[in-house]
Design a protein around this motif. Structure first.
Motif, PDB file in Angstrom:
ATOM      1  N   ASP A  12       1.881  -1.034  17.934  1.00  0.00           N
ATOM      2  CA  ASP A  12       1.892  -1.288  16.500  1.00  0.00           C
ATOM      3  C   ASP A  12       0.452  -1.491  16.027  1.00  0.00           C
ATOM      4  N   PRO A  13       0.053  -0.943  14.886  1.00  0.00           N
ATOM      5  CA  PRO A  13      -1.337  -1.121  14.423  1.00  0.00           C
ATOM      6  C   PRO A  13      -1.733  -2.584  14.241  1.00  0.00           C
ATOM      7  N   TRP A  14      -0.781  -3.434  13.852  1.00  0.00           N
ATOM      8  CA  TRP A  14      -1.104  -4.848  13.642  1.00  0.00           C
ATOM      9  C   TRP A  14      -1.393  -5.566  14.954  1.00  0.00           C
ATOM     10  N   ASP A  15      -0.957  -5.005  16.086  1.00  0.00           N
ATOM     11  CA  ASP A  15      -1.239  -5.624  17.377  1.00  0.00           C
ATOM     12  C   ASP A  15      -2.671  -5.368  17.842  1.00  0.00           C
ATOM     13  N   LEU A  16      -3.326  -4.386  17.282  1.00  0.00           N
ATOM     14  CA  LEU A  16      -4.660  -4.011  17.760  1.00  0.00           C
ATOM     15  C   LEU A  16      -5.738  -5.004  17.363  1.00  0.00           C
ATOM     16  N   GLY A  17      -5.640  -5.566  16.189  1.00  0.00           N
ATOM     17  CA  GLY A  17      -6.676  -6.507  15.748  1.00  0.00           C
ATOM     18  C   GLY A  17      -6.155  -7.436  14.678  1.00  0.00           C
ATOM     19  N   VAL A  75     -15.665   4.629  10.033  1.00  0.00           N
ATOM     20  CA  VAL A  75     -15.001   5.070  11.262  1.00  0.00           C
ATOM     21  C   VAL A  75     -15.726   4.502  12.480  1.00  0.00           C
ATOM     22  N   THR A  76     -17.036   4.551  12.481  1.00  0.00           N
ATOM     23  CA  THR A  76     -17.821   4.074  13.616  1.00  0.00           C
ATOM     24  C   THR A  76     -17.626   2.580  13.849  1.00  0.00           C
ATOM     25  N   THR A  77     -17.687   1.779  12.792  1.00  0.00           N
ATOM     26  CA  THR A  77     -17.546   0.333  12.971  1.00  0.00           C
ATOM     27  C   THR A  77     -16.133  -0.027  13.423  1.00  0.00           C
ATOM     28  N   ALA A  78     -15.123   0.611  12.862  1.00  0.00           N
ATOM     29  CA  ALA A  78     -13.751   0.331  13.285  1.00  0.00           C
ATOM     30  C   ALA A  78     -13.530   0.772  14.730  1.00  0.00           C
ATOM     31  N   ALA A  79     -14.072   1.932  15.100  1.00  0.00           N
ATOM     32  CA  ALA A  79     -13.919   2.420  16.470  1.00  0.00           C
ATOM     33  C   ALA A  79     -14.636   1.504  17.459  1.00  0.00           C
ATOM     34  N   GLU A  80     -15.816   1.018  17.110  1.00  0.00           N
ATOM     35  CA  GLU A  80     -16.535   0.105  18.000  1.00  0.00           C
ATOM     36  C   GLU A  80     -15.783  -1.210  18.160  1.00  0.00           C
ATOM     37  N   PHE A  81     -15.184  -1.705  17.090  1.00  0.00           N
ATOM     38  CA  PHE A  81     -14.366  -2.913  17.196  1.00  0.00           C
ATOM     39  C   PHE A  81     -13.197  -2.686  18.150  1.00  0.00           C
ATOM     40  N   LEU A  82     -12.513  -1.568  17.986  1.00  0.00           N
ATOM     41  CA  LEU A  82     -11.360  -1.268  18.838  1.00  0.00           C
ATOM     42  C   LEU A  82     -11.773  -1.067  20.294  1.00  0.00           C
ATOM     43  N   ARG A  83     -12.891  -0.416  20.514  1.00  0.00           N
ATOM     44  CA  ARG A  83     -13.367  -0.212  21.894  1.00  0.00           C
ATOM     45  C   ARG A  83     -13.708  -1.541  22.566  1.00  0.00           C
ATOM     46  N   ALA A 136      -4.353   5.509  13.942  1.00  0.00           N
ATOM     47  CA  ALA A 136      -4.538   6.581  14.922  1.00  0.00           C
ATOM     48  C   ALA A 136      -4.706   6.010  16.326  1.00  0.00           C
ATOM     49  N   ALA A 137      -5.466   4.912  16.448  1.00  0.00           N
ATOM     50  CA  ALA A 137      -5.632   4.283  17.757  1.00  0.00           C
ATOM     51  C   ALA A 137      -4.310   3.686  18.243  1.00  0.00           C
ATOM     52  N   ALA A 138      -3.518   3.150  17.329  1.00  0.00           N
ATOM     53  CA  ALA A 138      -2.215   2.608  17.703  1.00  0.00           C
ATOM     54  C   ALA A 138      -1.290   3.716  18.189  1.00  0.00           C
ATOM     55  N   GLU A 139      -1.366   4.870  17.553  1.00  0.00           N
ATOM     56  CA  GLU A 139      -0.569   6.012  18.016  1.00  0.00           C
ATOM     57  C   GLU A 139      -1.033   6.446  19.410  1.00  0.00           C
ATOM     58  N   TYR A 140      -2.332   6.423  19.639  1.00  0.00           N
ATOM     59  CA  TYR A 140      -2.869   6.783  20.960  1.00  0.00           C
ATOM     60  C   TYR A 140      -2.367   5.813  22.029  1.00  0.00           C
ATOM     61  N   LEU A 141      -2.357   4.508  21.706  1.00  0.00           N
ATOM     62  CA  LEU A 141      -1.945   3.476  22.668  1.00  0.00           C
ATOM     63  C   LEU A 141      -0.441   3.236  22.678  1.00  0.00           C
ATOM     64  N   ASP A 142       0.277   3.856  21.762  1.00  0.00           N
ATOM     65  CA  ASP A 142       1.714   3.660  21.604  1.00  0.00           C
ATOM     66  C   ASP A 142       2.023   2.174  21.343  1.00  0.00           C
ATOM     67  N   TRP A 147     -10.110  -3.275  23.186  1.00  0.00           N
ATOM     68  CA  TRP A 147      -9.133  -2.590  24.020  1.00  0.00           C
ATOM     69  C   TRP A 147      -9.854  -1.720  25.048  1.00  0.00           C
ATOM     70  N   PRO A 148      -9.819  -2.099  26.319  1.00  0.00           N
ATOM     71  CA  PRO A 148     -10.501  -1.302  27.353  1.00  0.00           C
ATOM     72  C   PRO A 148      -9.959   0.117  27.469  1.00  0.00           C
ATOM     73  N   GLU A 149      -8.699   0.331  27.065  1.00  0.00           N
ATOM     74  CA  GLU A 149      -8.118   1.674  27.145  1.00  0.00           C
ATOM     75  C   GLU A 149      -8.800   2.663  26.198  1.00  0.00           C
ATOM     76  N   LEU A 150      -9.499   2.140  25.197  1.00  0.00           N
ATOM     77  CA  LEU A 150     -10.143   3.009  24.201  1.00  0.00           C
ATOM     78  C   LEU A 150     -11.635   3.227  24.464  1.00  0.00           C
ATOM     79  N   ARG A 151     -12.167   2.686  25.526  1.00  0.00           N
ATOM     80  CA  ARG A 151     -13.618   2.789  25.758  1.00  0.00           C
ATOM     81  C   ARG A 151     -14.085   4.212  26.010  1.00  0.00           C
ATOM     82  N   ASP A 152     -13.235   5.025  26.609  1.00  0.00           N
ATOM     83  CA  ASP A 152     -13.619   6.414  26.901  1.00  0.00           C
ATOM     84  C   ASP A 152     -13.073   7.406  25.890  1.00  0.00           C
TER      85      ASP A 152
END
Length: 143
Positions: free
Chosen positions: A131-136, A46-54, A123-129, A57-62
């Motif tokens: 598609d999950p494939w667009d995130l990374g 979870v930590t490594t995936a969350a750090e990658f997403l942060r 879950a991050a894709a749902e937060y950002l509204d 995506w600047p929207e996920l930094r906080d």
């Protein structure tokens, strides 16, 4: 006259312990190997995936990514794997439903980690509204 037993001063060799026993162990044990439990592996994934997403995506930094054991209750769709609280800027991932209710075609460490990472991405894709494939998309190119 009372008979007294006198103690003679007996010198012990230096190799003996305090009570005359040989081979006393040291006070501090040797260091143990680090624990590697399912909970530790889940938290690491979870930590490594969350750090990658942060970082991507600047929207996920906080946003706080949290891990809980179980959801409070099942909803109409069944047992949730995560909960997105956009107003509180939190994503809660439920460890036991993700681990136990996921159907892996191969039950090994790599596939379990990929399942956890996919839940973090969804879950991050749902937060950002989004598609999950667009995130990374470049993260999954090696398959």
């Amino acid at each position: 006259m009372a008979w007294r037993r006198t103690r003679s001063a007996v010198r012990r060799p230096a190799r003996h312990g305090r009570h005359g026993r040989e081979g006393r162990s040291p006070v501090v044990r040797p260091p143990l190997p680090p624990l590697d439990t399912r909970v530790d592996r889940f938290d690491l994934a979870v930590t490594t995936a969350a750090e990658f997403l942060r970082s991507a995506w600047p929207e996920l930094r906080d946003v706080r990514f949290e891990v809980a054991d179980m959801p409070p209750a099942a909803d109409a769709e069944g047992i949730p794997r995560w909960k997105v609280l956009a107003d509180e800027r939190r994503i809660i991932l439920y460890r036991l439903p993700i681990e136990r209710l996921s159907h892996l075609h191969r039950n090994d460490d790599l596939h379990r980690r990929m399942m956890v990472e996919s839940c973090v991405f969804r879950a991050a894709a749902e937060y950002l509204d989004r598609d999950p494939w667009d995130l990374g998309p470049e993260r999954f190119r090696y398959f």
